[in-house]
Design an enzyme around this catalytic site. Structure first.
Site, PDB file in Angstrom:
ATOM      1  N   GLU A 112       0.834  -1.209   0.000  1.00 25.05           N
ATOM      2  CA  GLU A 112       0.000   0.000   0.000  1.00 25.05           C
ATOM      3  C   GLU A 112       0.868   1.258   0.000  1.00 25.05           C
ATOM      4  O   GLU A 112       0.552   2.246  -0.654  1.00 25.05           O
ATOM      5  CB  GLU A 112      -0.941  -0.029   1.213  1.00 25.05           C
ATOM      6  CG  GLU A 112      -1.953  -1.159   1.095  1.00 25.05           C
ATOM      7  CD  GLU A 112      -2.804  -1.346   2.345  1.00 25.05           C
ATOM      8  OE1 GLU A 112      -2.229  -1.557   3.428  1.00 25.05           O
ATOM      9  OE2 GLU A 112      -4.036  -1.284   2.237  1.00 25.05           O
ATOM     10  N   GLU A 132      -3.367  -9.889   3.851  1.00 24.84           N
ATOM     11  CA  GLU A 132      -4.125  -9.674   5.096  1.00 24.84           C
ATOM     12  C   GLU A 132      -5.143 -10.781   5.356  1.00 24.84           C
ATOM     13  O   GLU A 132      -5.425 -11.119   6.502  1.00 24.84           O
ATOM     14  CB  GLU A 132      -4.842  -8.312   5.048  1.00 24.84           C
ATOM     15  CG  GLU A 132      -3.922  -7.100   5.185  1.00 24.84           C
ATOM     16  CD  GLU A 132      -3.313  -6.624   3.877  1.00 24.84           C
ATOM     17  OE1 GLU A 132      -3.432  -7.339   2.847  1.00 24.84           O
ATOM     18  OE2 GLU A 132      -2.720  -5.529   3.870  1.00 24.84           O
TER      19      GLU A 132
HETATM   20  N1  CO8 Z   1       4.682  -7.579  11.380  1.00 21.92           N
HETATM   21  C1  CO8 Z   1       5.505  -7.888  12.409  1.00 21.92           C
HETATM   22  N2  CO8 Z   1       6.583  -8.662  12.265  1.00 21.92           N
HETATM   23  C2  CO8 Z   1       6.850  -9.164  11.047  1.00 21.92           C
HETATM   24  C3  CO8 Z   1       6.036  -8.893   9.942  1.00 21.92           C
HETATM   25  C4  CO8 Z   1       4.903  -8.048  10.145  1.00 21.92           C
HETATM   26  N3  CO8 Z   1       4.098  -7.702   9.139  1.00 21.92           N
HETATM   27  N4  CO8 Z   1       6.530  -9.542   8.864  1.00 21.92           N
HETATM   28  C5  CO8 Z   1       7.639 -10.184   9.289  1.00 21.92           C
HETATM   29  N5  CO8 Z   1       7.833  -9.963  10.599  1.00 21.92           N
HETATM   30  C6  CO8 Z   1       8.912 -10.471  11.457  1.00 21.92           C
HETATM   31  C7  CO8 Z   1       8.694 -11.953  11.782  1.00 21.92           C
HETATM   32  O1  CO8 Z   1       7.795 -12.115  12.856  1.00 21.92           O
HETATM   33  C8  CO8 Z   1      10.101 -12.391  12.101  1.00 21.92           C
HETATM   34  O2  CO8 Z   1      10.392 -11.975  13.406  1.00 21.92           O
HETATM   35  P1  CO8 Z   1      11.092 -13.028  14.435  1.00 21.92           P
HETATM   36  O3  CO8 Z   1      12.441 -13.291  13.821  1.00 21.92           O
HETATM   37  O4  CO8 Z   1      11.146 -12.229  15.707  1.00 21.92           O
HETATM   38  O5  CO8 Z   1      10.200 -14.239  14.474  1.00 21.92           O
HETATM   39  C9  CO8 Z   1      10.957 -11.541  11.139  1.00 21.92           C
HETATM   40  O6  CO8 Z   1      10.143 -10.427  10.751  1.00 21.92           O
HETATM   41  C10 CO8 Z   1      11.367 -12.281   9.892  1.00 21.92           C
HETATM   42  O7  CO8 Z   1      10.196 -12.830   9.289  1.00 21.92           O
HETATM   43  P2  CO8 Z   1      10.022 -14.409   8.943  1.00 21.92           P
HETATM   44  O8  CO8 Z   1      10.868 -15.232   9.849  1.00 21.92           O
HETATM   45  O9  CO8 Z   1       8.566 -14.687   8.899  1.00 21.92           O
HETATM   46  O10 CO8 Z   1      10.677 -14.426   7.476  1.00 21.92           O
HETATM   47  P3  CO8 Z   1      10.333 -15.412   6.268  1.00 21.92           P
HETATM   48  O11 CO8 Z   1      11.355 -15.136   5.231  1.00 21.92           O
HETATM   49  O12 CO8 Z   1      10.155 -16.817   6.776  1.00 21.92           O
HETATM   50  O13 CO8 Z   1       8.879 -14.931   5.732  1.00 21.92           O
HETATM   51  C11 CO8 Z   1       7.237 -13.309   5.038  1.00 21.92           C
HETATM   52  C12 CO8 Z   1       8.739 -13.676   5.144  1.00 21.92           C
HETATM   53  C13 CO8 Z   1       6.544 -14.248   4.049  1.00 21.92           C
HETATM   54  C14 CO8 Z   1       7.174 -11.882   4.541  1.00 21.92           C
HETATM   55  C15 CO8 Z   1       6.570 -13.460   6.442  1.00 21.92           C
HETATM   56  O14 CO8 Z   1       7.359 -12.764   7.398  1.00 21.92           O
HETATM   57  C16 CO8 Z   1       5.158 -12.920   6.520  1.00 21.92           C
HETATM   58  O15 CO8 Z   1       4.234 -13.577   6.087  1.00 21.92           O
HETATM   59  N6  CO8 Z   1       4.999 -11.710   7.110  1.00 21.92           N
HETATM   60  C17 CO8 Z   1       3.681 -11.120   7.330  1.00 21.92           C
HETATM   61  C18 CO8 Z   1       3.106 -10.578   6.048  1.00 21.92           C
HETATM   62  C19 CO8 Z   1       1.720  -9.992   6.312  1.00 21.92           C
HETATM   63  O16 CO8 Z   1       0.798 -10.682   6.702  1.00 21.92           O
HETATM   64  N7  CO8 Z   1       1.587  -8.680   6.074  1.00 21.92           N
HETATM   65  C20 CO8 Z   1       0.336  -7.975   6.249  1.00 21.92           C
HETATM   66  C21 CO8 Z   1       0.272  -7.354   7.604  1.00 21.92           C
HETATM   67  S1  CO8 Z   1      -1.301  -6.574   7.926  1.00 21.92           S
HETATM   68  C22 CO8 Z   1      -1.224  -5.149   7.076  1.00 21.92           C
HETATM   69  O17 CO8 Z   1      -0.239  -4.805   6.470  1.00 21.92           O
HETATM   70  C23 CO8 Z   1      -2.451  -4.304   7.111  1.00 21.92           C
HETATM   71  C24 CO8 Z   1      -2.183  -2.906   6.583  1.00 21.92           C
HETATM   72  C25 CO8 Z   1      -3.144  -1.946   7.129  1.00 21.92           C
HETATM   73  C26 CO8 Z   1      -2.720  -0.596   7.458  1.00 21.92           C
HETATM   74  C27 CO8 Z   1      -1.281  -0.172   7.419  1.00 21.92           C
HETATM   75  C28 CO8 Z   1      -0.902   0.698   8.612  1.00 21.92           C
HETATM   76  C29 CO8 Z   1       0.585   0.945   8.731  1.00 21.92           C
END
Ligand code: CO8
Length: 258
Positions: A112, A132
């Site tokens: 976004e 999401e």
């Molecule tokens: N929020 C918080 N922490 C995150 C996020 C996130 N969105 N994405 C990744 N991290 C963290 C993980 O928890 C992890 O932390 P830790 O090492 O402490 O466990 C670290 O980053 C590395 O991530 P992964 O180990 O998961 O890395 P991978 O390579 O295995 O996976 C991915 C990468 C596929 C990107 C995976 O991290 C993932 O699925 N992340 C979440 C993606 C997601 O669902 N995004 C949407 C979030 S909701 C949203 O954006 C709504 C927007 C609305 C308004 C915006 C206002 C600002």
């Protein structure tokens, strides 16, 4: 290069560069980062020495979305009262051209954010998506509106309802992205484009950007309000709590439809 806690900024020639700087969290957009980012954009917008702005992340992630850990436990009323997403409106007021230089994950609020910029330069490794639905919510910062305009209804539905992600090449094919280049070059390519644009007639740039944005205005304002309310409302559901808890506990979510 000046350092805040969550972003880095510098000026190169007439281009203001902002780098998102929470690499370990894949540049998850928490409220501190978003506040600092918007402040930096406004400072560059007001700086007569800057003609265009580039926003970038790291090679692994432009941004993996809003910070799930920050919002997982919030109620709908808390989300509505905090209204963090209104911070995103500040980017719409920036008058100078803003280019996103995207590599790696560009998901949720990250996608976004990129779509709120005026142009996107992507590395071949960039992946765009609105995941999401996998954590029990919907996009909240313009995804349902800007994505639909950019890639069309059919693909936007698949992305928002079924977490379809786009490769950089697909994103370019569907009109989301301006240019795709090898990963070693994406930032230089974006800075080069920004520098070229920064050299153009300032008043014409400002009015050109304004006029193109007007093509979106009528649908955008109402659409953003509807989307934001729906996003906040979902925090009243058990599925949002379950979806975000499941993400943090690294397990599949169990949906109840409640
Ligand atoms: N929020 C918080 N922490 C995150 C996020 C996130 N969105 N994405 C990744 N991290 C963290 C993980 O928890 C992890 O932390 P830790 O090492 O402490 O466990 C670290 O980053 C590395 O991530 P992964 O180990 O998961 O890395 P991978 O390579 O295995 O996976 C991915 C990468 C596929 C990107 C995976 O991290 C993932 O699925 N992340 C979440 C993606 C997601 O669902 N995004 C949407 C979030 S909701 C949203 O954006 C709504 C927007 C609305 C308004 C915006 C206002 C600002």
């Amino acid at each position: 290069m000046s350092e805040n806690s969550s972003i880095l900024t510098e000026t190169r020639a007439r281009v203001g560069l902002v780098q998102l700087n929470r690499p370990k969290q894949l540049n998850a957009l928490d409220s501190v980062l978003v506040g600092e980012l918007m402040q930096a954009l406004e400072a560059f917008d007001a700086d007569a020495e800057v003609g265009a702005i580039v926003i970038t992340g790291s090679e692994r992630a432009f941004a993996a979305g809003a910070d799930i850990k920050e919002m997982a436990g919030a109620s709908a009323v808390e989300m509505f009262v905090r209204d963090n997403i209104s911070q995103f409106d500040r980017i719409r007021q920036i008058k100078k051209p803003v280019i996103a230089a995207v590599s790696g994950w560009c998901l949720g609020g990250g996608c976004e954010l990129a779509m709120s910029c005026d142009m996107i330069v992507a590395s071949e490794s960039a992946r765009f998506g609105q995941p999401e639905i996998t954590i029990g919510v919907i996009p909240g910062a313009g995804g349902t509106q800007r994505l639909t305009r950019a890639v069309g209804k059919a693909l936007a539905m698949e992305m928002v309802l079924n977490n379809r992600t786009l490769t950089a090449e697909e994103a370019q094919h569907f009109g989301l992205v301006n240019r795709v280049v090898p990963v070693e070059r994406y930032l230089d390519e974006a800075l080069g484009l920004a520098s070229e644009v920064a050299g153009r007639a300032p008043l014409a740039l400002r009015l050109g950007k304004e006029a193109i944005n007007h093509a979106f205005e009528s649908f955008l304002t109402d659409g953003l309000t509807d989307e934001r309310r729906a996003f906040y409302l979902l925090f009243a559901s058990q599925d949002q709590k379950e979806g975000m808890a499941a993400f943090m506990e690294k397990r599949p979510a169990q949906w109840k439809g409640q």
